[in-house]
Design a protein around this motif. Structure first.
Motif, PDB file in Angstrom:
ATOM      1  N   ALA A  70       0.819  -1.218   0.000  1.00 12.43           N
ATOM      2  CA  ALA A  70       0.000   0.000   0.000  1.00 12.43           C
ATOM      3  C   ALA A  70       0.847   1.260   0.000  1.00 12.43           C
ATOM      4  O   ALA A  70       0.364   2.343  -0.345  1.00 12.43           O
ATOM      5  N   SER A  71       2.120   1.160   0.367  1.00 12.74           N
ATOM      6  CA  SER A  71       3.005   2.323   0.405  1.00 12.74           C
ATOM      7  C   SER A  71       3.787   2.527  -0.884  1.00 12.74           C
ATOM      8  O   SER A  71       4.499   3.526  -1.022  1.00 12.74           O
ATOM      9  N   ASP A  72       3.662   1.603  -1.827  1.00 13.64           N
ATOM     10  CA  ASP A  72       4.407   1.701  -3.096  1.00 13.64           C
ATOM     11  C   ASP A  72       3.526   2.416  -4.119  1.00 13.64           C
ATOM     12  O   ASP A  72       2.870   1.789  -4.955  1.00 13.64           O
ATOM     13  N   HIS A  73       3.519   3.731  -4.052  1.00 17.79           N
ATOM     14  CA  HIS A  73       2.616   4.516  -4.894  1.00 17.79           C
ATOM     15  C   HIS A  73       2.914   4.339  -6.378  1.00 17.79           C
ATOM     16  O   HIS A  73       1.990   4.226  -7.197  1.00 17.79           O
ATOM     17  N   ALA A  74       4.180   4.312  -6.736  1.00 14.51           N
ATOM     18  CA  ALA A  74       4.551   4.174  -8.147  1.00 14.51           C
ATOM     19  C   ALA A  74       4.045   2.853  -8.708  1.00 14.51           C
ATOM     20  O   ALA A  74       3.526   2.794  -9.837  1.00 14.51           O
ATOM     21  N   ALA A  75       4.173   1.785  -7.931  1.00 13.43           N
ATOM     22  CA  ALA A  75       3.701   0.476  -8.390  1.00 13.43           C
ATOM     23  C   ALA A  75       2.184   0.456  -8.510  1.00 13.43           C
ATOM     24  O   ALA A  75       1.628  -0.173  -9.425  1.00 13.43           O
ATOM     25  N   MET A  76       1.502   1.148  -7.597  1.00 15.82           N
ATOM     26  CA  MET A  76       0.039   1.237  -7.669  1.00 15.82           C
ATOM     27  C   MET A  76      -0.390   1.931  -8.957  1.00 15.82           C
ATOM     28  O   MET A  76      -1.282   1.453  -9.672  1.00 15.82           O
ATOM     29  N   VAL A  77       0.223   3.059  -9.241  1.00 21.70           N
ATOM     30  CA  VAL A  77      -0.120   3.803 -10.452  1.00 21.70           C
ATOM     31  C   VAL A  77       0.173   2.960 -11.689  1.00 21.70           C
ATOM     32  O   VAL A  77      -0.638   2.887 -12.622  1.00 21.70           O
ATOM     33  N   ARG A  78       1.314   2.307 -11.698  1.00 14.41           N
ATOM     34  CA  ARG A  78       1.704   1.476 -12.845  1.00 14.41           C
ATOM     35  C   ARG A  78       0.705   0.345 -13.066  1.00 14.41           C
ATOM     36  O   ARG A  78       0.282   0.074 -14.192  1.00 14.41           O
ATOM     37  N   PHE A  79       0.311  -0.311 -11.989  1.00 11.78           N
ATOM     38  CA  PHE A  79      -0.663  -1.396 -12.095  1.00 11.78           C
ATOM     39  C   PHE A  79      -1.996  -0.887 -12.650  1.00 11.78           C
ATOM     40  O   PHE A  79      -2.609  -1.519 -13.517  1.00 11.78           O
ATOM     41  N   CYS A  80      -2.448   0.260 -12.138  1.00 13.23           N
ATOM     42  CA  CYS A  80      -3.724   0.816 -12.598  1.00 13.23           C
ATOM     43  C   CYS A  80      -3.689   1.121 -14.088  1.00 13.23           C
ATOM     44  O   CYS A  80      -4.668   0.872 -14.816  1.00 13.23           O
ATOM     45  N   ARG A  81      -2.581   1.644 -14.566  1.00 12.09           N
ATOM     46  CA  ARG A  81      -2.463   1.945 -15.993  1.00 12.09           C
ATOM     47  C   ARG A  81      -2.426   0.672 -16.828  1.00 12.09           C
ATOM     48  O   ARG A  81      -3.073   0.576 -17.873  1.00 12.09           O
ATOM     49  N   GLU A  82      -1.682  -0.319 -16.344  1.00 11.39           N
ATOM     50  CA  GLU A  82      -1.550  -1.568 -17.104  1.00 11.39           C
ATOM     51  C   GLU A  82      -2.878  -2.315 -17.192  1.00 11.39           C
ATOM     52  O   GLU A  82      -3.193  -2.904 -18.228  1.00 11.39           O
ATOM     53  N   ARG A  83      -3.662  -2.310 -16.116  1.00  4.32           N
ATOM     54  CA  ARG A  83      -4.923  -3.053 -16.079  1.00  4.32           C
ATOM     55  C   ARG A  83      -6.137  -2.203 -16.439  1.00  4.32           C
ATOM     56  O   ARG A  83      -7.255  -2.724 -16.486  1.00  4.32           O
ATOM     57  N   GLY A  84      -5.945  -0.917 -16.678  1.00  4.30           N
ATOM     58  CA  GLY A  84      -7.081  -0.061 -17.001  1.00  4.30           C
ATOM     59  C   GLY A  84      -8.050   0.096 -15.843  1.00  4.30           C
ATOM     60  O   GLY A  84      -9.274   0.101 -16.028  1.00  4.30           O
ATOM     61  N   VAL A  85      -7.507   0.253 -14.641  1.00  4.03           N
ATOM     62  CA  VAL A  85      -8.353   0.409 -13.450  1.00  4.03           C
ATOM     63  C   VAL A  85      -9.103   1.737 -13.516  1.00  4.03           C
ATOM     64  O   VAL A  85      -8.514   2.789 -13.789  1.00  4.03           O
ATOM     65  N   ASP A  86     -10.395   1.690 -13.273  1.00  2.00           N
ATOM     66  CA  ASP A  86     -11.239   2.880 -13.362  1.00  2.00           C
ATOM     67  C   ASP A  86     -11.362   3.628 -12.038  1.00  2.00           C
ATOM     68  O   ASP A  86     -11.579   4.835 -12.019  1.00  2.00           O
ATOM     69  N   LEU A  87     -11.239   2.894 -10.926  1.00  3.70           N
ATOM     70  CA  LEU A  87     -11.451   3.502  -9.612  1.00  3.70           C
ATOM     71  C   LEU A  87     -10.602   2.777  -8.581  1.00  3.70           C
ATOM     72  O   LEU A  87     -10.549   1.548  -8.570  1.00  3.70           O
ATOM     73  N   VAL A  88      -9.945   3.555  -7.721  1.00  4.09           N
ATOM     74  CA  VAL A  88      -9.192   2.991  -6.604  1.00  4.09           C
ATOM     75  C   VAL A  88      -9.877   3.406  -5.308  1.00  4.09           C
ATOM     76  O   VAL A  88     -10.130   4.590  -5.091  1.00  4.09           O
ATOM     77  N   ALA A  89     -10.170   2.421  -4.454  1.00  2.39           N
ATOM     78  CA  ALA A  89     -10.765   2.681  -3.140  1.00  2.39           C
ATOM     79  C   ALA A  89      -9.724   2.345  -2.082  1.00  2.39           C
ATOM     80  O   ALA A  89      -9.322   1.188  -1.950  1.00  2.39           O
ATOM     81  N   VAL A  90      -9.264   3.356  -1.362  1.00  2.21           N
ATOM     82  CA  VAL A  90      -8.184   3.177  -0.394  1.00  2.21           C
ATOM     83  C   VAL A  90      -8.783   2.907   0.983  1.00  2.21           C
ATOM     84  O   VAL A  90      -9.553   3.713   1.505  1.00  2.21           O
ATOM     85  N   GLY A  91      -8.403   1.778   1.580  1.00  2.43           N
ATOM     86  CA  GLY A  91      -8.939   1.408   2.879  1.00  2.43           C
ATOM     87  C   GLY A  91      -8.203   2.007   4.058  1.00  2.43           C
ATOM     88  O   GLY A  91      -8.801   2.725   4.866  1.00  2.43           O
ATOM     89  N   PRO A  92      -6.893   1.753   4.213  1.00  3.05           N
ATOM     90  CA  PRO A  92      -6.188   2.169   5.436  1.00  3.05           C
ATOM     91  C   PRO A  92      -5.800   3.642   5.432  1.00  3.05           C
ATOM     92  O   PRO A  92      -5.694   4.291   4.376  1.00  3.05           O
TER      93      PRO A  92
END
Length: 428
Positions: A55-77
């Motif tokens: 959850a702390s790896d912001h760059a990896a999160m953004v990269r994953f969202c772009r690669e998978r075409g994520v439309d919405l991220v819901a952050v829990g913690p």
């Protein structure tokens, strides 16, 4: 978004019972979203693809969202929100359900939160902030006990000491300011007056224009029956709270939530996501105990099972500033949850202990995973302090209690500890 040709893709960030409940409720959406969970837990795998990203790896999160075409991220913690994950996603053009780093300081810094409340005229406990041990001691001695000592920063729900004596308060100050009990989070402390009243939690869906209340809940922070023992992240909860009427909710919205959000906007922070107001219902009216910048845990595990709306559509609307109160509706039932924790919690946790779940649970019961992992041979085992949250829905609180504790009795792992008196005060 729900009418788009392809199924929407949602990433839920987190790995606890709260995030499991979010995944579970999102999976019920009429939009039939494809759900990912990072890093997730074994209980989520029924509805979500687990993604091994911190959850702390912001760059990896953004990269994953772009690669998978994520439309919405819901952050829990709260931690990734305080670290600016929502900002990183927004800068990359990815819709996010969760407040910015600045807005998340409402939870990440008790001193910041108190400043906002003061400037907004929001009722809360009298308080002072200290970084010097001698000055803090002098303040405690001048005001006496009971008194409340809080670590300024994030401490996983364990950074609050309700001191019954001056000696207890001074020990807490030494632990935080000198002993480094909470690391950098305890380098400053907020000392508050002890407020008397009834404590409740009230969460809101919030976008740039609108704040819509959820059902009120009450959680149980102390480890042991009778509200004794150390503070924890929460050992159980129930919802709704009968004494919290619509008039009380309207007053909280008018006197607490709206002024706080307005002050944040003046500071350049538009709040989007969930605003959690921990409240004390005093003789003078509702006062803020604390704000959280996300769904509460374990409150989420009783509130979301009662939610009658479409969680994906509401989260999408929040992220795009189009939230409508009519989208938020509730079942006329009650819910209770009981947290099963590992041996040693909250001071430590025993991991790698096999967990046995029953083949069938009572009607209305859902088990949300928190500190679990897949061990050798795929067996389920403990991986943290709070292990499972057993949530039950029924027509009223006593019936939900019966279902929850029946289910708890059928779950086994060595060293399991839980409270036997959750919701004992549901009528008060």
């Amino acid at each position: 978004m729900g009418n788009a040709e392809r199924r929407p893709r949602v990433l839920v960030v987190g790995q606890g019972a709260r995030e499991h409940a979010m995944v579970w409720k999102l999976a019920q959406s009429e939009s039939r979203p494809t759900i990912y969970a990072a890093p997730g837990n074994p209980g989520m795998a029924e509805w979500a693809e687990l993604v091994n990203i911190s959850a702390s790896d912001h760059a990896a999160m953004v990269r994953f969202c772009r690669e998978r075409g994520v439309d919405l991220v819901a952050v829990g913690p709260e931690q990734p929100l305080a670290e600016g994950l929502a900002d990183a996603l927004a800068e990359a053009g990815i819709a996010v359900f969760g407040p910015s780093r600045l807005a998340a300081q409402l939870e990440a810094s008790k001193a910041f939160s108190k400043q906002v409340m003061e400037e907004a005229g929001v009722p809360t406990a009298r308080h002072r902030t200290f970084a010097d041990l001698d000055e803090a001691r002098a303040y405690v001695r001048a005001h006496g006990a009971p008194i409340v000592v809080k670590a300024d920063g994030l401490a996983a729900g364990k950074g609050v000491v309700v001191a019954e004596t001056v000696d207890e308060a001074e020990r807490a100050l030494e632990d935080m300011l000198v002993g480094g009990r909470f690391g950098a989070s305890g380098h400053r402390v907020v000392i508050e007056e002890f407020m008397r009243g009834v404590e409740v939690s009230l969460m809101y869906f919030v976008d740039a224009h609108t704040a819509v209340p959820m059902l009120p809940a009450r959680d149980f922070k102390r480890l042991l029956d009778g509200d004794r023992g150390p503070n924890t992240g929460g050992m159980g909860a129930f919802s709704p709270v009968p004494r919290v009427t619509q008039d009380v909710i309207d007053r909280v919205t008018r006197e607490i939530v709206q002024p706080t959000l307005a002050r944040l906007r003046e500071m350049g922070a538009v709040y989007r996501g969930v605003l959690y107001a921990g409240l004390m219902l005093t003789d003078e009216g509702p006062k803020v105990v604390e704000f959280n910048c996300r769904f509460g845990d374990p409150e989420t595990e009783v509130v979301l099972p009662l939610f009658a709306g479409d969680l994906f559509e509401v989260m999408w609307a929040v992220a795009h500033d189009s939230l409508q109160p009519a989208a938020v509706s509730w079942h006329r039932d009650a819910a209770v949850c009981v947290v099963m924790a590992s041996a040693g919690y909250p001071a430590s946790s025993e991991t790698g202990v096999p967990i046995e779940l029953p083949g069938q649970l009572p009607e209305g019961v859902t088990v949300f995973h928190a500190g679990t992992r897949a061990g050798e041979g795929g067996r389920l085992e403990t991986a943290g302090g709070r292990v499972l949250t057993v949530s039950a829905v029924a027509h009223d609180i006593p019936a939900a209690l019966d279902r929850a504790y029946t289910a708890v009795a059928s779950i086994r792992f060595s060293g399991a500890q839980y409270r036997h008196d959750i919701a004992h005060n549901w009528q008060s």
